[in-house]
Design an enzyme around this catalytic site. Structure first.
Site, PDB file in Angstrom:
ATOM      1  N   TYR A 235       3.887   5.261  -5.972  1.00 13.37           N
ATOM      2  CA  TYR A 235       3.635   5.152  -7.412  1.00 13.37           C
ATOM      3  C   TYR A 235       2.667   6.254  -7.871  1.00 13.37           C
ATOM      4  O   TYR A 235       2.847   6.874  -8.916  1.00 13.37           O
ATOM      5  CB  TYR A 235       3.080   3.757  -7.685  1.00 13.37           C
TER       6      TYR A 235
ATOM      7  N   HIS B 208       0.831  -1.209   0.000  1.00 11.12           N
ATOM      8  CA  HIS B 208       0.000   0.000   0.000  1.00 11.12           C
ATOM      9  C   HIS B 208       0.868   1.263   0.000  1.00 11.12           C
ATOM     10  O   HIS B 208       0.603   2.217  -0.726  1.00 11.12           O
ATOM     11  CB  HIS B 208      -0.953   0.008   1.194  1.00 11.12           C
TER      12      HIS B 208
HETATM   13 MN    MN Z   1      -4.229  -2.577   6.507  1.00 13.78          MN
HETATM   14 FE    FE Z   2      -3.238  -0.784   4.249  1.00 13.52          FE
END
Ligand code: MN
Ligand code: FE
Length: 363
Positions: free
Chosen positions: A140, A134
């Site tokens: 990104y 994440h």
């Molecule tokens: Mn999480």
């Molecule tokens: Fe997360």
């Protein structure tokens, strides 16, 4: 042989000595179990943890798999976007860049550090890795759009309604970093509170304000790449919520003395506080009208989500009977049925991890 027990994981069968296996099984605990430098997954005790690990692995995604061309075009165009829409994206990237890091750090250095059963450590390691994915996806987005990362950091540090959300979860994290004696009931409760705060309050409730905003934009065909990444992130988050919920329930079952009426009320109180902070944050930072939503409905949505989290942990809801004002959001979060460019890749990952189910009936 009578003293052996067969243990099957997928296509592989292991023969374990019955007596040793039963002893190892009995010594597996969420906390205060056998401490060993060996990663003894067998015999599996917390089958749910291993199953969840495989589900998480089958959902594996990488940011670079998602094209950002359209997002870049929209970001650079003069008329496609309003300033408010750009603000929502900056806010989303800024908040999650820091929040994902806080969650990953707590999973690794507080929760994974103190649980003792290897299969629990296994799934928590995957959880921490997903927070890395994440964080990487946000990087990104930042690099694709050419956003100044310091601007995003500043948002997290300087906006009081965000700082308060942050302080709220950190207060149960700091104390646990020390060598806290987890045989003491009050300390067990502190640890249980940490699982509840991070899983149900933060990832489970406080993430949903911004998730809702970004997916509302996505629904209007704005930022398709970013929206897609947030949908994959949300799918991951739902597994993290489930992981920390199951862990809390297992801990409660093994340490029933912590689950007092008072403690349950304390957890409900924490959720009420978490909701309050989230609603203040929404009022302060999220121009919900700009994405065609109303503040009241958004607030109701937070109430609705929070009650699902409480019920998941066997706790009484704070707003009984409250309905979901955004059913489209639930649909958007359920990406299992969807056909898209990414499908091929997901199927490949799933095949690679296609083991038949674990059989622990023997033990
Ligand atoms: Mn999480
Ligand atoms: Fe997360």
């Amino acid at each position: 042989m009578a003293n052996d027990v067969n243990f099957t994981v997928g296509a592989r069968t292991f023969v374990l000595d019955r007596e040793k296996a039963e002893q190892a099984f009995a010594d597996k605990k969420v906390i205060n179990g056998r401490e060993s430098v060996f990663f003894n997954l067998l015999p599996l005790k917390y089958v749910w943890a291993y199953e969840l690990y495989r589900t998480m692995k089958a959902n594996h995604w990488e940011p670079e798999d998602i094209p950002m061309q359209k997002d870049i075009e929209q970001w650079q165009s003069e008329n496609d976007l309003s300033d408010v829409e750009r603000w929502i994206i900056r806010m989303g990237i800024g908040y999650f860049s820091a929040a994902e890091g806080i969650v990953g750090d707590n999973i690794l250095h507080v929760i994974r550090e103190r649980v003792t059963a290897p299969e629990l450590k296994l799934v928590l390691g995957r959880h921490a890795h997903e927070e890395n994915i994440h964080a990487d996806s946000l990087l990104y987005m930042i690099s694709s759009l050419g956003i100044n990362p310091h601007e995003c950091e500043a948002m997290f540090e300087d906006v009081p309604t965000i700082t308060r959300k942050n302080e709220f979860v950190m207060k149960v994290s700091r104390a646990l970093r020390k060598d806290l004696d987890l045989t003491v009931p009050e300390n067990k409760q502190l640890f249980a509170k940490n699982m509840f705060m991070f899983g149900q309050c933060m990832e489970g409730t406080q993430f949903y304000g911004l998730f809702g905003m970004i997916l509302a934009l996505y629904r209007q065909n704005k930022f398709p790449g970013i929206g897609q990444m947030f949908r994959y992130t949300l799918r991951d988050e739902s597994n993290h919520i489930e992981l920390l919920r199951s862990l809390l329930m297992a801990m409660k079952d093994e340490n029933p003395e912590i689950w007092t009426t008072e403690f349950k009320e304390e957890l409900r109180g924490l959720m009420a506080e978490a909701k309050e902070l989230e609603k203040n944050f929404i009022a302060d930072c999220l121009p919900v009208n700009a994405v065609g939503l109303s503040v009241d409905e958004f607030s109701q949505y937070i109430d609705y989500i929070a009650d699902r989290r409480l019920e998941g942990c066997g706790l009484a809801p704070l707003n009984p009977g409250v309905s979901n004002p955004f059913p489209w959001l639930a649909e958007m979060m359920d990406i299992k049925k969807e056909q898209n460019f990414f499908e091929g890749r997901v199927t490949e990952y799933q095949k690679a991890s296609a083991l038949s189910s674990v059989d622990d009936d023997e033990l």
